[in-house]
Scaffold this active site. Structure first.
Site, PDB file in Angstrom:
ATOM      1  N   ARG A   1      -6.635   0.048  17.578  1.00 56.48           N
ATOM      2  CA  ARG A   1      -7.004   0.320  16.113  1.00 56.48           C
ATOM      3  C   ARG A   1      -8.153  -0.880  15.864  1.00 56.48           C
ATOM      4  NH1 ARG A   1      -3.284   1.084  10.733  1.00 56.48           N
ATOM      5  NH2 ARG A   1      -3.681  -1.137  10.582  1.00 56.48           N
TER       6      ARG A   1
ATOM      7  N   LYS B   1       0.676  -1.204   0.117  1.00 60.57           N
ATOM      8  CA  LYS B   1      -0.074  -0.074  -0.044  1.00 60.57           C
ATOM      9  C   LYS B   1       0.934   1.241   0.104  1.00 60.57           C
ATOM     10  CE  LYS B   1      -0.593   0.273   5.066  1.00 60.57           C
ATOM     11  NZ  LYS B   1      -0.851  -0.435   6.171  1.00 60.57           N
TER      12      LYS B   1
HETATM   13  C1  LIG Z   1       0.290  -0.930   6.558  1.00 62.50           C
HETATM   14  C2  LIG Z   1      -0.088  -2.131   7.402  1.00 62.50           C
HETATM   15  C3  LIG Z   1       0.983  -3.012   7.659  1.00 62.50           C
HETATM   16  C4  LIG Z   1       2.422  -2.888   7.151  1.00 62.50           C
HETATM   17  O1  LIG Z   1       2.849  -1.955   7.831  1.00 62.50           O
HETATM   18  P1  LIG Z   1       4.647  -1.307   7.696  1.00 62.50           P
HETATM   19  O2  LIG Z   1       4.912  -0.497   8.611  1.00 62.50           O
HETATM   20  O3  LIG Z   1       4.668  -0.751   6.529  1.00 62.50           O
HETATM   21  O4  LIG Z   1       5.511  -2.546   7.621  1.00 62.50           O
HETATM   22  C5  LIG Z   1       0.835  -4.361   8.277  1.00 62.50           C
HETATM   23  N1  LIG Z   1      -0.625  -4.551   8.722  1.00 62.50           N
HETATM   24  C6  LIG Z   1      -1.477  -3.729   8.362  1.00 62.50           C
HETATM   25  C7  LIG Z   1      -2.853  -4.157   9.030  1.00 62.50           C
HETATM   26  C8  LIG Z   1      -1.243  -2.478   7.933  1.00 62.50           C
HETATM   27  O5  LIG Z   1      -2.369  -1.812   7.726  1.00 62.50           O
END
Ligand SMILES: *Cc1c(COP(=O)(O)O)cnc(C)c1O
Length: 353
Positions: free
Chosen positions: A131, A36
């Site tokens: 969250r 993402k």
């Molecule tokens: C964005 C996200 C991640 C990845 O996070 P990073 O810090 O980029 O490794 C993992 N799990 C969820 C649910 C996320 O929203």
């Protein structure tokens, strides 16, 4: 070359992916590569795969559709709880999703039955970051209900910290997941396949050997895409940084006073602004603005250049101390943070190379 543009070093991303995959494999942990942050830009996704990532995740169904269109056929998970409005696409384009609401999982089940598919569900557990996720005391009960749903494979449980509450991962909060999995296995006589322990912020814990044994998946974006860990404010050992460079051009270069002339109200975003009178300064305007990127998401590579501010499409730089010669037409380069990468890759005005 179109400007402004971002330049993605896919070789670095590939090497970072390999480093992270190996670091995790040593402790029996698989990596879900999270796309993402770079809007699932195809060359970057392919670099992740070449680096050894075998499973992907993204928070946006649109990115997942784009990856499918680009011919990417490894398992992909939707990692934001699906909206009721995107159930059909979730079942069609994703192999599984992270979930916390029974009503959503029931809809996934109905749609999967209609489309004759099996949709995998990882149940998210809130271990304190507040969250997404069900509270630990409710996990076993809701799992029982998920297990009864047709066309749903209960794949496991997961957790996320460091996002809303800024809670850091620890042995204790990852152990909650391991204990819950054991409880589920004992109660329902099944094996819980996936224990998804967290994200980039967990790598520090992994390095220290303090992640609870039993966790067998991490969902990693930032460490692969940027080689950094913003929550612990440091680079990930063994990875490369400066994977993405932003370039744009100087459109005005003039020496002007540093204190605005006239009665001061508010800026373009309704904020009150404060200025320090430093006398006359050499200032460059570059073609870039807050419509493209938040100011704290980027930093000039030449550290003697200072960002003074920006409106929606003009960014003002103080170049008085800059050693390199700057003129109208000069290209200024910036490093980007996770937030900057997100903004810039989302903007339709920024070309990607
Ligand atoms: C964005 C996200 C991640 C990845 O996070 P990073 O810090 O980029 O490794 C993992 N799990 C969820 C649910 C996320 O929203």
């Amino acid at each position: 070359m179109n400007l402004p543009s971002i330049h993605v070093d896919t070789k670095k991303i590939q090497r970072n992916a390999k480093t992270v995959v190996n670091m995790c494999k040593e402790q029996g942990i698989e990596v879900m590569g999270i796309t993402k942050g770079i809007c699932a830009y195809t060359p970057a996704v392919q670099a992740m795969l070449k680096g050894g990532v075998a499973k992907l995740g993204d928070s946006r169904i649109k990115n997942i559709k784009d990856m499918r269109k680009a011919g990417i056929n490894v398992p992909i998970y939707l990692i934001r709880i699906p909206m009721l409005a995107e159930i059909e696409d979730t079942v069609k384009f994703a192999d599984g999703s992270l979930n916390s609401e029974l009503i959503v999982i029931e809809e996934l089940s109905k749609k999967a039955a209609l489309l004759n598919k099996i949709h995998k569900v990882i149940l998210m557990v809130d271990v304190g970051d507040l969250r997404e996720g069900v509270l630990p005391e409710d996990v076993v009960d809701i799992t029982g209900k998920i297990l009864r749903l047709p066309n749903i494979e209960f794949e496991g449980i997961g957790t996320n910290v460091g996002c809303y509450g800024g809670v850091l991962p620890s042995y204790e909060n990852t152990k909650i997941l391991v204990d819950l999995a054991e409880e589920i296995e004992n109660k329902y006589g099944i094996s819980v396949k996936t224990l998804s322990g967290g994200s980039t912020v967990n790598l520090e814990l992994l390095k220290k050997g303090e992640i609870a044994p039993g966790i067998n998946q991490l969902r990693i974006g930032e460490a692969i895409l940027l080689g950094t860990d913003i929550k612990n404010l440091k680079p990930i050992p063994g990875t490369e940084q400066n994977t993405i460079i932003l370039k744009t051009q100087v459109i005005e270069l003039k020496t002007k006073p540093s204190y605005p002339i006239g009665k001061i109200g508010r800026d373009a975003f309704g904020k009150t602004v404060h200025f320090e009178d430093k006398g006359n300064r050499k200032r460059a305007i570059v073609a870039l603005g807050q419509q493209d990127c938040g100011l704290d998401g980027i930093a000039p590579i030449e550290s003697s250049i200072e960002i003074l501010g920006a409106s929606s499409d003009h960014m003002i730089l103080d170049v008085t101390e800059c050693k390199q010669e700057i003129q109208v037409g000069s290209i200024i380069e910036f490093n980007v943070s996770y937030g900057g990468m997100l903004d810039l890759t989302t903007s339709k005005y920024i070309e990607k190379y």
